[in-house]
Structures are given as C-alpha cells and as structure tokens.
Motif scaffolding. Structure first.
Motif, PDB file in Angstrom:
ATOM      1  N   CYS A   4       0.825  -1.212   0.000  1.00  0.00           N
ATOM      2  CA  CYS A   4       0.000   0.000   0.000  1.00  0.00           C
ATOM      3  C   CYS A   4       0.858   1.261   0.000  1.00  0.00           C
ATOM      4  O   CYS A   4       1.745   1.419   0.824  1.00  0.00           O
ATOM      5  N   ASN A   6      -0.357   4.114   0.643  1.00  0.00           N
ATOM      6  CA  ASN A   6      -0.950   5.013   1.641  1.00  0.00           C
ATOM      7  C   ASN A   6      -0.320   4.808   3.010  1.00  0.00           C
ATOM      8  O   ASN A   6       0.173   5.757   3.618  1.00  0.00           O
ATOM      9  N   CYS A   7      -0.276   3.563   3.489  1.00  0.00           N
ATOM     10  CA  CYS A   7       0.289   3.307   4.818  1.00  0.00           C
ATOM     11  C   CYS A   7       1.706   2.742   4.722  1.00  0.00           C
ATOM     12  O   CYS A   7       2.430   2.712   5.720  1.00  0.00           O
ATOM     13  N   CYS A  27      -6.108  -2.305   0.548  1.00  0.00           N
ATOM     14  CA  CYS A  27      -5.058  -2.528   1.540  1.00  0.00           C
ATOM     15  C   CYS A  27      -5.612  -3.302   2.732  1.00  0.00           C
ATOM     16  O   CYS A  27      -6.607  -2.900   3.328  1.00  0.00           O
ATOM     17  N   CYS A  30      -4.711  -0.626   6.133  1.00  0.00           N
ATOM     18  CA  CYS A  30      -5.439   0.638   6.370  1.00  0.00           C
ATOM     19  C   CYS A  30      -6.776   0.689   5.640  1.00  0.00           C
ATOM     20  O   CYS A  30      -7.569   1.600   5.865  1.00  0.00           O
TER      21      CYS A  30
HETATM   22 ZN   LIG Z   1      -2.606   0.773   3.533  1.00  0.00          ZN
END
Ligand SMILES: [Zn+2]
Length: 179
Positions: A4, A6-7, A27, A30
């Motif tokens: 991911c 994002n995280c 994901c 998250c």
């Molecule tokens: Zn994530």
C-alpha cells in the motif's frame, strides 16, 4: 504495486469493496482502495497555412514513425496545457489551440486521446528531445504508411475532412476506427 502506498506496509488484496461491483486493490492494513482508471493522452495537430506539423518519434513505441504531438497528461495540468506542452516537448513549437477535434478511446489499453487543432505561432518549430525530426506536410504529402498510431491517423483524416467542409467538428471513435 504489491504494498500500500498510503500506509506503506499493508499488503494489497483483490476484492470487491462494499457498494462496488468490480475487483479493486484494497489494503489489508489501512483499508484504502487503490482505484485504477484510464489515462488521458493530450495532443495537438499544429497547422501552418495549408500544412500540418508531424514529428518522427525518437522513442518507443513507434520509433522512427510520424506522429501528432501527444503524451500523457500530468497531474495538476489541464488538457489544453498538456497539449501545448507536448507540442513544445516534441517540436519546440508554440501553438494557439483552435478547437478539440478528436476524442479517441482505446479501451483495450485504458487510454483516452484528446487532440486539438492549433495554429503554429509564426510557423516556427524545431526538433524536440523526443523527436528525430519534425516537418510540415500538405495532405498529399502525409506519409500514411509511416504514421505511428491509429489515433494520429484518425485525427489527420478528420482534420482534412473538417477543412474541406469548413467545419470545426469534434469526432468521436474507439480503436481501431481509422477509415
Ligand atoms: Zn494501507
């Protein structure tokens, strides 16, 4: 993409999110859904008097073939800005955009082409970094067998048709419509 963005740590799994009807990369950590959508290719056919400007590609795909200056739209950029930037990068030329001539879908590879017709300012151009050479062509001089992409063939054919009928018409098609 395996993890991911994002995280930074979650592994991505393919699943259909609630309320959706397509498989997405989600994901496991998250829960962010990483949507993948088609890319926009912006371009412009520069025109000067009775000629059009084409560029011979110095990069793959289509190395050595002629093309209407076009490329992927960048984030934060309008389609018009992208079209003007591509003309600058490929032909070292400035254009005044006149009208949008083609909306060309290539669903198979998730691309949407948006190409304008524009006037070459002062008829001036050079050779951009992504080109081997750039040149002006009358309709009779167009090297039809050496055009890089069907999107360019489509735009060129529709441009000459528009010019004959005195229209500034927008044409829509999906690959391979090049007649
Ligand atoms: Zn994530």
């Amino acid at each position: 993409m395996k993890f991911c963005s994002n995280c930074g740590s979650g592994a991505l799994e393919q699943k259909i999110p609630a309320g959706d009807n397509r498989l997405r990369k989600v994901c496991g950590n998250c829960g962010v859904i990483h949507y993948e959508n088609p890319k926009v290719v912006a371009g412009c056919l520069p025109v000067w008097e009775d000629k059009v400007l084409l560029c011979r590609r110095a990069i793959e795909p289509g190395y050595g073939l002629w093309n209407v200056p076009s490329g992927y739209l960048e984030n934060g950029e309008s389609v018009s800005e992208g079209a003007r930037r591509e003309v600058w990068e490929e032909a070292a030329a400035k254009v005044e955009l006149h009208y949008l001539i083609s909306l060309y879908n290539i669903e198979r590879i998730n691309q949407v082409y948006l190409q304008f017709v524009g006037e070459l300012l002062d008829g001036a151009f050079g050779v951009g970094e992504e080109s081997l050479e750039c040149a002006l062509f009358t309709e009779a001089e167009i090297p039809w067998d050496d055009i890089a992409f069907t999107s360019s063939v489509f735009t060129l054919r529709r441009f000459f048709a528009n010019r004959r009928s005195g229209e500034q018409k927008l044409h829509l098609a999906s690959y391979p419509a090049v007649d």
